[in-house]
Design an enzyme around this catalytic site. Structure first.
Site: not given
Length: 452
Positions: A103, A267, A276, A407
């Site tokens: 990120s 966000e 996750h 990710h």
């Protein structure tokens, strides 16, 4: 045919192709959400709203469509994401970190237009600071703000507001916010902002909010609101499921009071955290609230046609699969029927003797004998194992798949509406998004202009 003739024909083909592309481009622009919604909107925005669904890879928006689908109709209804889709973006970090971004590197790219290493907060690969769109906006006299569901000094907001060689330096990032002059900061993170630091913010004219119910009382001025120790509650577990929407609306209200315009970052941070965790139920709850926040901005744009909204993801998380195990199915009724996050269900099961009945009630279905036995064994091993067992049960019943707890490197989608939305059509890199947004900021006046 001679060489001269071949060259002439080649040039004619190039010109014809360019004409065709130009015609297609005009036609495509005529169909952009910006022009469909706004008609004769300004070509350059006064205000820019950047919305990031953290971890929101393409499977998330597809899953959300089916999650929201009305099973009683033949059609599959569109969502706000379908309505506003304009393009895609690659997300890879600087070469030193390979193809899969974190990120921090992704937010650095989106905030500065420069690739960096995983973990970087708006510094380059040599750890030198790079100016962000927020800093550039401030220098031009615009207002700035962030509203997030993580701590406000987490990777994404930090990369837009500050600089550090490591995203993990939360305390240093929190202190650095004192010098950013950011007008609105809303989210979690009390843990990183001790009383002594909050007093310094107040001395600089900030209003401090520690309770979400105080948000309505703020009508103007600078504000820092920290509504949780770290992240905000999962939307699915929260009595007030619309915290991001409300923070978005308040940020727009406050920043709109600045005549020169504003840049606002919103966000949906916890989409990533649910990814996750490989937690489809919680992920869809976070997607729902992020979609609600997008619609808040959409409505604002209907009333303020000088505002651009750009929505994207920083990367994809979890490798979500809609359908798994060789079966051509995905059962959304199972997911929609779950009444709380697996975290909550597991914790509740540990503290009550009638745990199986309570689990069944929260799941919206009764586990069969084998499933109940698995849950009983998991319960004996504590909350973490119990939570995992519940997630696996939901995945099995709904046929949801995951490939990783981290990710992945897939491209993400880009959504836009408002002035200059057509700039973001088609494929682009995340650095292209930043550079396009920065190019839309007002141009600085020269000294001669300033003296007139």
């Amino acid at each position: 045919m001679g060489a001269t003739q071949k060259m002439t024909i080649f040039k004619l083909c190039i010109l014809a192709g360019a004409a065709l592309v130009g015609t297609m481009s005009v036609a495509a622009q005529a169909m952009t959400p910006a022009q469909t919604m706004l008609g004769d909107a300004p070509s350059v925005p006064k205000n820019i709203v950047i919305m990031i669904g953290d971890g929101m890879g393409p499977a998330y928006t597809s899953a959300y469509r089916y999650y929201k689908d009305n099973p009683d109709t033949q059609e599959i209804e569109q969502t706000v994401f379908d309505r506003l889709l304009v393009g895609t973006s690659s997300t890879y970090p600087a070469r030193v970190s390979g193809y899969v971004t974190d990120s921090a590197a992704a937010a650095t790219a989106l905030a500065t237009g420069v690739k960096s290493y995983n973990g970087a907060i708006s510094v380059d690969i040599n750890k030198q600071t790079i100016p962000t769109i927020m800093e550039k906006a401030k220098a031009l006299g615009l207002a700035t703000g962030v509203a997030v569901t993580s701590q406000i000094n987490h990777a994404t907001p930090a990369a837009f507001l500050s600089h550090n060689e490591s995203r993990s330096n939360y305390d240093a990032l929190a202190k650095s916010y004192l010098t950013t002059d950011t007008d609105v900061m809303l989210g979690g993170g009390k843990k990183y902002f001790p009383v002594s630091l909050i007093e310094k913010f107040q001395a600089k004219g900030y209003q401090y909010l520690s309770d979400f119910n105080q948000l309505d009382s703020i009508k103007q001025g600078k504000v820092i609101g920290l509504f949780a120790n770290v992240q905000l509650p999962w939307a699915i577990d929260d009595n007030d499921k619309n915290k991001l929407s409300k923070m978005t609306a308040k940020a727009l209200e406050l920043l709109s009071q600045h005549d020169k315009g504003f840049v606002l970052l919103i966000e949906g941070s916890l989409i990533d955290w649910a990814g996750h965790n490989n937690d489809i139920v919680t992920a869809m709850g976070e997607m729902e609230e992020f979609a609600n926040a997008i619609e808040v901005v959409e409505q604002y744009i209907r009333n303020n046609d000088n505002t651009l909204m750009l929505v994207t993801a920083d990367h994809n998380t979890g490798g979500l699969s809609i359908g798994a195990n060789g079966e051509y199915s995905w059962n959304t009724s199972i997911i929609r029927g779950v009444q709380a996050s697996p975290d909550f269900i597991a914790n509740d099961a540990l503290i009550h003797d009638d745990w199986l009945a309570r689990v069944s009630l929260n799941l919206g279905f009764e586990p069969n004998e084998d499933e109940a036995s698995q849950l009983a064994r998991a319960r004996m091993q504590g909350k973490e194992v119990m939570t995992t067992s519940i997630k696996h049960l939901i995945d099995s019943r709904s046929n949801t798949g995951w490939t990783t707890g981290g990710h992945t490197g897939v491209d993400v989608q880009v959504f836009a509406t408002g002035p200059a939305a057509s700039l973001f059509a088609g494929y682009q890199d995340n650095t292209d998004i930043a550079n396009k947004l920065i190019s839309l900021l007002p141009k600085a006046k020269s000294k001669s202009q300033s003296n007139k």
